[in-house]
Each structure stands twice: as C-alpha cells, then as structure tokens.
Design an enzyme around this catalytic site. Structure first.
Site, PDB file in Angstrom:
ATOM      1  N   VAL A  81      52.520  19.528 -18.818  1.00  0.00           N
ATOM      2  CA  VAL A  81      52.487  19.881 -17.423  1.00  0.00           C
ATOM      3  C   VAL A  81      53.237  21.245 -17.455  1.00  0.00           C
ATOM      4  CG1 VAL A  81      53.539  19.420 -15.185  1.00  0.00           C
ATOM      5  CG2 VAL A  81      52.574  17.350 -16.766  1.00  0.00           C
ATOM      6  N   LEU A  91      51.865  14.141 -14.471  1.00  0.00           N
ATOM      7  CA  LEU A  91      51.662  13.644 -15.345  1.00  0.00           C
ATOM      8  C   LEU A  91      51.403  12.185 -15.287  1.00  0.00           C
ATOM      9  CD1 LEU A  91      51.788  13.153 -18.341  1.00  0.00           C
ATOM     10  CD2 LEU A  91      54.426  12.672 -18.061  1.00  0.00           C
ATOM     11  N   SER A 115      56.494  13.217 -27.827  1.00  0.00           N
ATOM     12  CA  SER A 115      57.402  14.560 -28.274  1.00  0.00           C
ATOM     13  C   SER A 115      58.806  13.943 -27.722  1.00  0.00           C
ATOM     14  CB  SER A 115      56.968  15.474 -27.544  1.00  0.00           C
ATOM     15  OG  SER A 115      56.800  15.457 -26.085  1.00  0.00           O
ATOM     16  N   GLU A 116      58.987  13.024 -26.529  1.00  0.00           N
ATOM     17  CA  GLU A 116      59.939  12.678 -26.209  1.00  0.00           C
ATOM     18  C   GLU A 116      59.924  11.191 -25.981  1.00  0.00           C
ATOM     19  OE1 GLU A 116      62.074  15.309 -23.164  1.00  0.00           O
ATOM     20  OE2 GLU A 116      60.183  16.248 -22.819  1.00  0.00           O
ATOM     21  N   TYR A 120      57.360   7.923 -22.205  1.00  0.00           N
ATOM     22  CA  TYR A 120      56.050   6.976 -21.947  1.00  0.00           C
ATOM     23  C   TYR A 120      56.329   5.549 -21.974  1.00  0.00           C
ATOM     24  CZ  TYR A 120      53.667  11.329 -23.401  1.00  0.00           C
ATOM     25  OH  TYR A 120      53.333  12.624 -23.107  1.00  0.00           O
ATOM     26  N   PHE A 410      49.469  12.881 -34.291  1.00  0.00           N
ATOM     27  CA  PHE A 410      48.234  13.571 -33.616  1.00  0.00           C
ATOM     28  C   PHE A 410      48.659  14.257 -32.313  1.00  0.00           C
ATOM     29  CE2 PHE A 410      47.521   9.107 -33.392  1.00  0.00           C
ATOM     30  CZ  PHE A 410      47.559   8.911 -31.955  1.00  0.00           C
TER      31      PHE A 410
END
Length: 410
Positions: A81, A91, A115-116, A120, A410
C-alpha cells in the site's frame, strides 16, 4: 474511496514502483526484469485512487501439497500500500476482494509469506509451517552418528538440472505437506537463476545428486558459495549456502551434508528454511558444530472454504468433534460444525450440539497441515476445550508423519 480492480499488464511497471517504494527496495535492471516477468504470469489486483495505483497484490497460480491431497492455492505476493494511503482500508479492501475471488474460483485455501507477522492474522491467515536456519562449522570434518550412503555423488550441469531434480522435487511434495508447485519458469527465475536477488556476492547455483548413473537419483543438494572477507588483506574461509537438500533416507542426507561441509576453501555451511524435524539435527554427532540459529513462521495459510479444506485432506485417526469456528471475514465459515473424520474420509456439517472446541479460523489454519497442535493453542488460551480430550483427539487425527515445511518463499 478506492476502486478495486484488475491491474492490466500495461501497469506492471507502476505496480513495481509502488512495491519498491513500500519495501524500500531498488533492484538492478536484471532483478526488475525478473519481477516484471513474474508479475506477467500472476493474477494482479490493484487499488486505484482515481488514476493512481495506491495498493497492489499479485497471486501465483499454485497448487499446495496438503495431507493426502494437492489443492489449488493462490500464493499471494507483492502485497503493498502506498505510504500516502495507509490506515485507510486499502489493504482490507484488497484482501476482501482476493478472498472473494478465491472462493469463487473454488480454491479452498490461499497462502502467503508475511513481511510482518502482525498483519495477516486479522485476515484469517495462520502460520502453518515453521522454518529453521541451520549452520555447520565446516572448518573441521562433519561429525556424524550414522554412515553416509556410499553411492557416488556427481555434479549436474545447470542446463540439465531441472530435468534431473525437477521430477524428484515434485515427488517429494507428496511426502511432506505445505509445498507449492514449481513450474519451469519458477525453477529458472528463482532456484536456478544465475543471479541471487538476496546476495549479489553469491555464485551461481550448483547441483549435486547422489546415485548410480542410469538409476533414479536418491537425493540432491542445490547450493551456492561465496568468499567472505574479514576486512583484512586475506580472505576468510568461504560460505556454502544450501538452498535445498532432498534425500530418500537419512544416510543419503548424511552423504549430501558431508559433501557440503567438505567443500574446499569454505568454513561455514548455512541452510535457511530447513524443516524443524530435519534429520541432520538428530544424526549430527556434535551439536556445537551443527547449530540452529533461528526459527520463524514460514508459510501462512488461509482456509477460504473450511468444509472443502477439511474434507479434501486425509486423516490419520478417527475423530468426531463439534467445532465452533469464528471467521469475521468469511461468515459462511463461522458457526458450529460437526467434524467426523478418519482414514476413510471426512464430513463437516452444521450442528446444534454444544461445541467441543472453540477456535478462530486463523488458528484452525495453523493446525490444518499438522504443524501446530490444537493442544498448544488451548494451553496458550487461543482455543477453548469444552470437552476434555477433544484437543488430543483432533491432534491425533491431524497428525502427519513429517512436519509440514516449505522453503518456497514467494
């Protein structure tokens, strides 16, 4: 209010610029070209504020190995974002549309690498596999408690590598859950690419296989090397980075690890993203020489259609429990369901009876491949066991011979 729609191929460069901005990255021309090629082969979803692309995500068209099955599973990537549009629901809108499309396409699960880690879970993703980084002090011979397989090792020409190790890897996916498919493009642009995106000092990929010529290989190792400079005029011993090691037996694995530790002019072997139950950690004779240096959540999984996901995997033992599942993003998954499963199959239907276990869909996803135990969630206060023994019964049914694992980032 942003507009969520497909990102045309003509906007891929704009999507990459947004991703590089969000991830503080600036790859060289070759890396950017690889990213461009990758996104051409992905489904692409964007958030537009007028004509400006302010949010983006892509999805690989994967299949994922799950216990006893291979399921369609979009692999999310390049989720980003614009800094000007953070905390404005961009998001959330992207993830909501992606989940809707995944459900419409009939894919019961979706996956990503986070990534963090804090992001999620609120979208129903749970950490379904764990990665382990192992380092070997190879300044001295590798001490082993078992004898390595005596069959010959041979170096494979990079041009022939895919034909040799590709079928072996595909067969290995069925043995251990959590592994996405790799097509020829993914092999060539990632695993067998001459240039490594993470470390430009690493050399090209090398492949060593074990087995007699003319016979099926019994295992392989894919690795890269580099010299390491200690800042002085002389170079320190180099590094061997093991990207992947697959083996039929512990003895085959021992032979391949022994080979890596014995490479000339090197003093350390580093293997990122190994499974938690890697046999090396058991048959290494000196655990001061073979050390675990990190552990981390790897593949994050989302159960998009809980019924389809549960009824399409295999089960290790009979179980009958009523689950009360919370899912704020996909209401069709929420409610009370009776799971009746065993080696012969499974059913999952709405139930009026009292719940034996209560848990969130993200935590059910974490347990789905067999990598997390329900009992651990109960002990952590993340799931509630209303009927004593229900967690243990479900854990026994979810059990897999090997822990789920993937190194396919990925």
């Amino acid at each position: 209010m942003v507009d969520i729609r497909d990102v045309p191929e003509a906007h891929i460069d704009r999507a990459l610029e947004l991703a590089y901005l969000a991830f503080h990255d600036r790859p060289e021309k070759e890396g950017r070209e690889r990213h461009h090629t990758l996104l051409r082969h992905c489904a692409r979803l964007g958030a537009y504020d007028g004509d400006a692309l302010v949010g983006f995500m892509a999805a690989h068209d994967f299949r994922l190995s799950v216990p006893g099955a291979d399921l369609p599973c979009p692999g999310l990537t390049f989720v980003c974002v614009a800094p000007t549009h953070r905390r404005r629901g961009v998001l959330t809108a992207l993830m909501g549309e992606q989940l809707r499309r995944t459900a419409d396409a009939g894919s019961p699960i979706a996956a990503l690498w986070a990534s963090e880690s804090a992001i999620y879970g609120r979208f129903g993703y749970g950490a379904a596999t764990q990665g382990t980084t192992i380092e070997i002090d190879s300044s001295r011979p590798l001490a082993l408690r078992i004898d390595p397989d005596p069959r010959p090792l041979r170096l494979v020409d990079p041009q022939d590598a895919l034909a040799v190790i590709g079928p072996y890897h595909e067969a290995a996916r069925a043995v251990r859950s959590g592994r996405p498919t790799r097509d020829a493009d993914r092999w060539s642009e990632s695993w067998l690419s001459e240039q490594d995106d993470t470390d430009e000092e690493l050399g090209p990929p090398r492949v060593i296989v074990l087995g007699n010529r003319g016979e099926r290989i019994a295992g392989y190792v894919l690795y890269r090397t580099k010299h390491e400079n200690d800042g002085g005029p002389a170079r320190s011993p180099g590094l061997v980075r093991v990207d992947e090691l697959e083996a039929d037996t512990p003895a085959v694995a021992a032979a391949l690890w022994n080979c890596m530790a014995a490479l000339d002019l090197t003093g350390k072997v580093s293997a990122w993203g190994r499974p938690q139950d890697d046999p090396l950690l058991q048959f290494a004779a000196d655990r001061d020489q073979v050390r675990v240096t990190s552990q981390f959540p790897a593949l994050w999984l989302r159960l998009v259609d809980v019924r389809a996901a549960l009824t399409r995997r295999s089960w290790a033992a009979p179980v009958e429990v009523v689950l009360e599942v919370a899912d704020v993003r996909l209401p069709a998954n929420a409610g009370r369901f009776r799971l009746k499963a065993g080696p012969g199959g499974a059913t999952y239907e709405r139930a009026a009876a009292a719940a034996d276990l209560e848990l969130d869909v993200r935590d059910l996803a974490a347990c789905y491949l067999g990598g997390t135990r329900i009992a651990e969630l109960v002990a952590a206060g993340l799931a509630a066991e209303r009927t004593p023994g229900a967690a243990a019964a479900l854990d026994a049914a979810l059990l897999t011979p090997l822990l789920p694992h993937t190194a396919d980032e990925f």
